[in-house]
Scaffold this active site. Structure first.
Site, PDB file in Angstrom:
ATOM      1  N   CYS A   1      49.708  50.391  43.361  1.00  0.00           N
ATOM      2  CA  CYS A   1      48.539  50.623  44.208  1.00  0.00           C
ATOM      3  C   CYS A   1      47.432  51.312  43.419  1.00  0.00           C
ATOM      4  CB  CYS A   1      48.974  51.455  45.410  1.00  0.00           C
ATOM      5  SG  CYS A   1      47.625  52.198  46.301  1.00  0.00           S
TER       6      CYS A   1
ATOM      7  N   GLU B   1      50.837  43.577  46.735  1.00  0.00           N
ATOM      8  CA  GLU B   1      49.402  43.761  46.484  1.00  0.00           C
ATOM      9  C   GLU B   1      48.677  42.410  46.507  1.00  0.00           C
ATOM     10  OE1 GLU B   1      47.343  46.231  46.259  1.00  0.00           O
ATOM     11  OE2 GLU B   1      48.783  47.869  46.341  1.00  0.00           O
TER      12      GLU B   1
END
Ligand SMILES: Cc1ncc(CO)c(N)n1
Length: 227
Positions: free
Chosen positions: A135, A202
């Site tokens: 992240c 993601e």
């Protein structure tokens, strides 16, 4: 070789696909529908709150007080920094607290955060750190590589710039050091698997936003085999 070097090398294709994803490419070109960016921001708000909660839980489970302090600081930094900035984006786009409260967390975001809780359950603090790392790191690369290229839409440019800030880069460097500190020869395969899956999520988070994914049932006729 350091854990972060191994993990980065293993995810080059996935991260490249993220940077080339139509969500990012349209954001850069200025053609991304604002409704899609709004959807992303609302989903990402839910994601970031879980992210901070997982970081706090990982801190509480840490045996090393220095690691616990760093994790708590990371969660606080997220709330004071990224989440606070996102509130200004909400204000600019008239996203109300009510709208946020009434929007269900979509399947991919739900699965991604669930994956990180699982990482904490199965591999403890080290697992959570590995799950949270893509992240920070992927967005820092997006900021570093793409903010310069820029977007003609001011709020898209502001979003890009926020991941290029020294503040964000500093936070990311701390998280890299933390991951290398908790990785051992024994836990490296498990941490790598967790990191890889977070990278996969993601990539699919962009797709979730692009398609405004919901929990709506797929029509029976739309289930088809691929073989
Ligand atoms: C899904 C996702 N990944 C990473 C970041 C960066 O903090 C973010 N805001 N959202």
């Amino acid at each position: 070789m350091q854990f972060t070097t191994i993990a980065h090398n293993a995810n080059l294709a996935s991260w490249q696909a993220s940077k080339q994803h139509p969500f990012i490419q349209q954001l850069l070109a200025g053609t991304l529908p604002l409704a899609t960016f709004r959807y992303y921001l609302i989903q990402d708000h839910a994601y970031l709150r879980e992210f901070g909660a997982i970081q706090d839980l990982a801190a509480e489970q840490a045996l090393d007080t220095d690691i616990a302090t760093q994790l708590h600081a990371g969660a606080e930094h997220l709330r004071q920094g990224e989440l606070a900035l996102r509130q200004t984006f909400f204000d600019r786009l008239n996203i109300t607290d009510k709208e946020v409260a009434n929007t269900p967390v979509a399947p991919t975001g739900y699965a991604y955060t669930s994956h990180m809780y699982r990482a904490l359950m199965t591999q403890g603090t080290a697992g959570a750190i590995a799950g949270l790392l893509p992240c920070y790191w992927l967005y820092a690369e997006i900021g570093a590589e793409l903010a310069e290229q820029g977007s003609p839409v001011p709020i898209y440019q502001d979003w890009l710039e926020s991941y290029r800030s020294d503040d964000y880069a500093g936070e990311m460097t701390d998280q890299l050091a933390l991951a290398n500190r908790v990785a051992t020869p024994d836990n490296t395969p498990a941490l790598l698997d967790i990191f890889n899956k977070s990278s996969w999520y993601e990539l699919n988070f962009w797709q979730m936003a692009l398609t405004h994914e919901t929990w709506e049932l797929t029509e029976p006729s739309d289930f088809s085999t691929t073989t």
